[in-house]
Design an enzyme around this catalytic site. Structure first.
Site, mmCIF file in Angstrom:
data_model
loop_
_atom_site.group_PDB
_atom_site.id
_atom_site.type_symbol
_atom_site.label_atom_id
_atom_site.label_comp_id
_atom_site.label_asym_id
_atom_site.label_seq_id
_atom_site.Cartn_x
_atom_site.Cartn_y
_atom_site.Cartn_z
ATOM 1 N N HIS A 158 0.804 -1.212 -0.083
ATOM 2 C CA HIS A 158 -0.043 0.017 0.105
ATOM 3 C C HIS A 158 0.769 1.427 0.037
ATOM 4 O O HIS A 158 0.229 2.414 -0.100
ATOM 5 C CB HIS A 158 -1.030 -0.015 1.267
ATOM 6 C CG HIS A 158 -1.867 -0.946 1.190
ATOM 7 N ND1 HIS A 158 -2.856 -1.337 0.043
ATOM 8 C CD2 HIS A 158 -2.492 -2.096 2.055
ATOM 9 C CE1 HIS A 158 -3.575 -2.332 0.176
ATOM 10 N NE2 HIS A 158 -3.276 -2.866 1.557
ATOM 11 N N ASP A 193 -2.681 -10.474 -2.658
ATOM 12 C CA ASP A 193 -3.452 -10.280 -1.173
ATOM 13 C C ASP A 193 -4.790 -9.995 -1.075
ATOM 14 O O ASP A 193 -5.195 -9.709 -2.393
ATOM 15 C CB ASP A 193 -2.555 -8.933 -0.717
ATOM 16 C CG ASP A 193 -2.771 -8.316 0.569
ATOM 17 O OD1 ASP A 193 -1.921 -8.659 1.637
ATOM 18 O OD2 ASP A 193 -3.996 -7.854 0.898
ATOM 19 N N HIS A 195 -6.188 -7.341 -0.309
ATOM 20 C CA HIS A 195 -6.576 -5.999 -0.771
ATOM 21 C C HIS A 195 -5.769 -5.617 -1.932
ATOM 22 O O HIS A 195 -4.712 -6.229 -2.124
ATOM 23 C CB HIS A 195 -5.763 -5.056 0.577
ATOM 24 C CG HIS A 195 -6.505 -5.321 1.860
ATOM 25 N ND1 HIS A 195 -6.039 -6.062 2.729
ATOM 26 C CD2 HIS A 195 -7.901 -4.782 2.428
ATOM 27 C CE1 HIS A 195 -6.706 -6.261 3.602
ATOM 28 N NE2 HIS A 195 -7.820 -5.518 3.634
ATOM 29 N N ASP A 282 -4.280 -12.898 3.527
ATOM 30 C CA ASP A 282 -5.519 -12.286 4.172
ATOM 31 C C ASP A 282 -6.720 -12.643 3.525
ATOM 32 O O ASP A 282 -8.043 -12.253 3.841
ATOM 33 C CB ASP A 282 -5.510 -10.796 4.790
ATOM 34 C CG ASP A 282 -4.621 -10.034 3.494
ATOM 35 O OD1 ASP A 282 -4.294 -10.345 2.588
ATOM 36 O OD2 ASP A 282 -4.565 -8.693 3.875
HETATM 37 ZN ZN LIG Z 1 -4.164 -6.955 2.943
#
Ligand SMILES: [Zn+2]
Length: 342
Positions: A158, A193, A195, A282
């Site tokens: 991120h 991931d 996200h 995740d």
């Molecule tokens: Zn994540």
């Protein structure tokens, strides 16, 4: 397979973050490290400490202004009367075309996307060593290893060239890709991931030499909200070199593996010389974020499928939060990838 990790990576210990406006314990805890180390050992990895690689490989993907901020902001923050123990932003520019502020509070808002990346006195060193683990894994692959695992914590995907966010400070996957570029003319980054890898996308958005592909929970109602949509394809010379595969919430193994095949098609067409896997765990059905429903055997199949691309690969740890199966999920992925035989 060789795995890389340094003790200093455990010192960063963020206390809180805001979720839907409410203060919650920060889930990116140092305890993740012990569990991931055990998971890597179970997969047959040998753990090595990375060397100190200096700022060169990090400044290849981050601005000097941002790195200077990361290194010094904690000390400056402590001089503000009544300031919080950790650096946490409370004001952000709505666009980045204004002036660069001189104040610590202004710069925190400029360089930090959200409240999930608090900076303490330990953060800079932990983030640097995390990045050096990625550098060392990339060097191992350049030296001929078919694959290497970087136990990167804090995670990185991120983090943009000049912005921290979502538990991330230095973009370890981007650092690894840039190191691989020394010998590889084209590098693909495959981000699995939960996200969207918005920072990685941002860093390479205008570049045709690094293909960025991300599978993730549909950001229409999920972090990081503003990025990760299917119509984000790159810009300028990088147009057509970014590929997002948003998945409906709670998608399980079958849907994930199906999307992975679509990702592979794009990666094969790019014909890269090396691969970076941004490995978040995740997407697991039991992860506290609860966005997707990949199972433990599912991670093994994902690892196996990615290994079939036959590319030299740096596997970089991204997310994956405390739950009973976190270590097993890493073991499953690495074993599926070929951890025992490589
Ligand atoms: Zn994540």
């Amino acid at each position: 397979m060789k795995a890389f990790y340094a003790e200093e990576q455990k010192r960063h210990d963020p206390k809180a973050f805001l979720s839907s406006g409410a203060a919650q314990p920060n889930p990116e805890k140092p305890e993740r490290v012990e569990i991931l180390l055990a998971g890597a050992l179970s997969a047959g990895c040998t753990i090595e400490r990375p060397g100190n690689h200096g700022l060169g490989p990090v400044s290849a993907v981050h601005t000097p202004e941002y790195l200077d901020f990361l290194e010094h902001i904690y000390t400056r923050w402590q001089r503000i009367e009544g300031a919080s123990a950790e650096v946490i932003p409370n004001i952000h520019p709505i666009a980045r075309n204004g002036s660069y502020p001189a104040s610590a509070v202004g710069q925190a808002g400029y360089h930090m996307a959200d409240t999930a990346c608090p900076i303490s006195g330990e953060t800079w060193q932990s983030a640097l060593w995390s990045a050096w683990s990625a550098v060392e894994a990339a060097e191992a692959v350049i030296s001929g290893a078919p694959a290497a695992y970087a136990l990167c914590r804090p995670p990185g995907h991120h983090a943009f060239a000049d912005v921290a966010g979502g538990f991330c400070f230095i973009n370890n996957s981007a650092v690894a890709a840039q190191v691989l570029r020394r010998t590889a003319s084209r590098v693909a980054i495959l981000d699995v991931d939960l996200h969207h890898g918005n920072g990685t996308q941002g860093i390479f958005y205008a570049r045709p030499d690094v293909l960025t592909v991300s599978l993730h929970a549909d950001p229409v109602r999920f972090y990081p909200f503003f990025w990760g949509h299917a119509d984000e394809r790159g810009e300028g010379p990088g147009l057509g070199y970014n590929f997002n595969l948003p998945l409906p919430r709670k998608s399980a193994d079958a849907a994930f593996l199906e999307a992975l095949e679509v990702a592979f098609q794009r990666i094969r067409a790019f014909s890269p010389d090396a691969l970076v896997v941004a490995l978040g765990l995740d997407a697991f059905e039991g992860d506290p974020f609860g966005g997707l429903s990949v199972t433990t055997p599912g991670f093994s199949r994902i690892g196996e499928a990615i290994a079939k691309l036959g590319l030299p690969a740096v596997i970089v740890q991204e997310g994956g939060y405390l739950c009973d199966e976190l270590g097993d999920n890493l073991t499953a992925f690495l074993t599926g990838f070929g951890g025992k035989t490589r």
